[in-house]
Design a protein around this motif. Structure first.
Motif, PDB file in Angstrom:
ATOM      1  N   LEU A  38       0.800  -1.217   0.000  1.00 15.53           N
ATOM      2  CA  LEU A  38       0.000   0.000   0.000  1.00 15.53           C
ATOM      3  C   LEU A  38       0.839   1.276   0.000  1.00 15.53           C
ATOM      4  O   LEU A  38       0.294   2.368  -0.113  1.00 15.53           O
ATOM      5  N   ARG A  53      -6.476  -5.931  -5.884  1.00 16.31           N
ATOM      6  CA  ARG A  53      -7.525  -5.756  -4.877  1.00 16.31           C
ATOM      7  C   ARG A  53      -8.850  -6.359  -5.333  1.00 16.31           C
ATOM      8  O   ARG A  53      -9.661  -6.791  -4.513  1.00 16.31           O
ATOM      9  N   THR A 168      -2.478   5.957  -3.586  1.00 14.56           N
ATOM     10  CA  THR A 168      -2.307   5.060  -2.454  1.00 14.56           C
ATOM     11  C   THR A 168      -3.028   5.646  -1.239  1.00 14.56           C
ATOM     12  O   THR A 168      -3.230   6.871  -1.160  1.00 14.56           O
ATOM     13  N   PRO A 169      -3.394   4.810  -0.263  1.00 18.70           N
ATOM     14  CA  PRO A 169      -4.051   5.362   0.935  1.00 18.70           C
ATOM     15  C   PRO A 169      -3.147   6.297   1.707  1.00 18.70           C
ATOM     16  O   PRO A 169      -3.614   7.173   2.424  1.00 18.70           O
ATOM     17  N   TYR A 210      -7.187  -1.141   2.319  1.00 15.51           N
ATOM     18  CA  TYR A 210      -6.932   0.224   1.843  1.00 15.51           C
ATOM     19  C   TYR A 210      -7.513   1.240   2.829  1.00 15.51           C
ATOM     20  O   TYR A 210      -6.830   2.187   3.246  1.00 15.51           O
TER      21      TYR A 210
END
Length: 340
Positions: A38, A53, A168-169, A210
């Motif tokens: 992540l 995912r 990305t988170p 996520y």
């Protein structure tokens, strides 16, 4: 790491759930570990991770074992999509939880038929929240456009796709002031409580890790994250009877029924259906809802519709907020939080 099955090691993703001193509720999914990083930020990795995912190799119809801190074991089975659920009555669970109410446990694969000769690790941690009896209230919050900007109001939802698949988170920024507001609610009017926070979203379970990463990375209070299956996500327009209520309503009603003595604060946004859902819940439980906060979105027609919904509704405080500062001020004035 996990057991090897085919080419990839196995994993058990245990969702953060909630229960009570006498009710154990464990939920998660068994699938191959696609090694999703992540933190990767380059374009190719983002595309690969996004594909992984949703292109999941699930481990269906296999036996799973749960181990509680007191040494008790329970076995159960995954369904054809790899999801597992254990719900049973059990005594004295709160005595095994920490001061914030989290009960830690382990799950593992019990089915010998799926194991290969190489075994790295077969222990996967999980947690279930048991709210304190001394909680002032609970908080039920949406995620999309409530604490995380998704772009739901963009033309053809193009920004939703961009944010979900190409960011990305770790690079996603929460709406300003949201973590502070949620921590104030978590600590309550005395500043010393552990009021439970429940995150309810219409996103599919494929985005669980996520969203979990995003919440932790941005210092939101830890709480159960309640999503829905990808099949339910695509079949959301096929609901017919009263038992086929939308996911978010069902989850909120289940929380309210699980904790019948606990009042709640509802937080959402004005972009989709939060206003309609929260108004329905408030009318069903007028004595259980302390306040409703709806974050404004950049769509004048939608916000006018939301304002019209609550125009003549005065039973419960409802605030349409432009920013978290407004919500914090209102919550303080209504005795929900304390500023130190």
């Amino acid at each position: 790491m996990g057991l090897f099955y085919g080419r990839d090691p196995l994993q058990l993703i245990v969702f953060q759930t909630y229960g009570s001193d006498t009710y154990l509720y464990i939920k998660g999914r068994a699938l191959e570990d696609e090694n999703i990083d992540l933190t990767k930020k380059n374009f190719i990795h983002l595309l690969i991770n996004s594909w992984k995912r949703f292109e999941t190799d699930v481990i269906g119809n296999c036996q799973i074992k749960l181990k509680l801190p007191n040494g008790d074991f329970h076995e159960f089975k995954t369904d054809v999509e790899g999801y597992f659920l254990l719900a049973l009555n059990k005594a004295n669970l709160q005595s095994m939880s920490n001061e914030e109410g989290w009960l830690a446990f382990e799950v593992s694969y019990a089915d010998e038929s799926i194991k290969r000769s190489i075994q790295l690790e077969n222990r996967f941690p999980g947690e279930m929240l048991i709210p304190s009896h001394f909680s002032d209230f609970g908080v039920i919050s949406d995620i999309d456009d409530t604490i995380l900007q998704t772009g739901m109001m963009s033309l053809l939802k193009w920004r939703v796709l961009y944010n979900t698949f190409l960011k990305t988170p770790g690079t996603r920024i929460p709406l300003t002031g949201a973590p502070e507001f949620y921590h104030l609610l978590h600590r309550g009017a005395s500043g010393e409580k552990s009021n439970p926070i429940f995150y309810v979203s219409n996103s599919p379970w494929n985005l669980y890790l996520y969203l979990e990463f995003f919440l932790k990375n941005n210092n939101f209070p830890k709480g159960p994250i309640l999503l829905r299956s990808l099949s339910a996500f695509f079949n959301r327009h096929k609901l017919k009877g009263p038992d086929d209520r939308p996911h978010k309503i069902r989850e909120i009603l289940n929380i309210l029924q699980t904790y019948p003595a606990l009042p709640f604060v509802l937080i959402g946004d004005g972009g989709e259906k939060d206003a309609d859902i929260y108004l329905e819940i408030a009318k069903m439980y007028p004595d259980r809802i302390k306040a409703i906060y709806l974050r404004s979105v950049k769509h004048q027609k939608k916000m006018l519709r939301v304002a019209g919904l609550f125009k003549d509704y005065t039973d419960i405080p409802v605030l349409l907020v432009e920013d978290s500062d407004q919500a914090i001020q209102h919550a303080q004035e209504n005795g929900l939080i304390v500023l130190k």
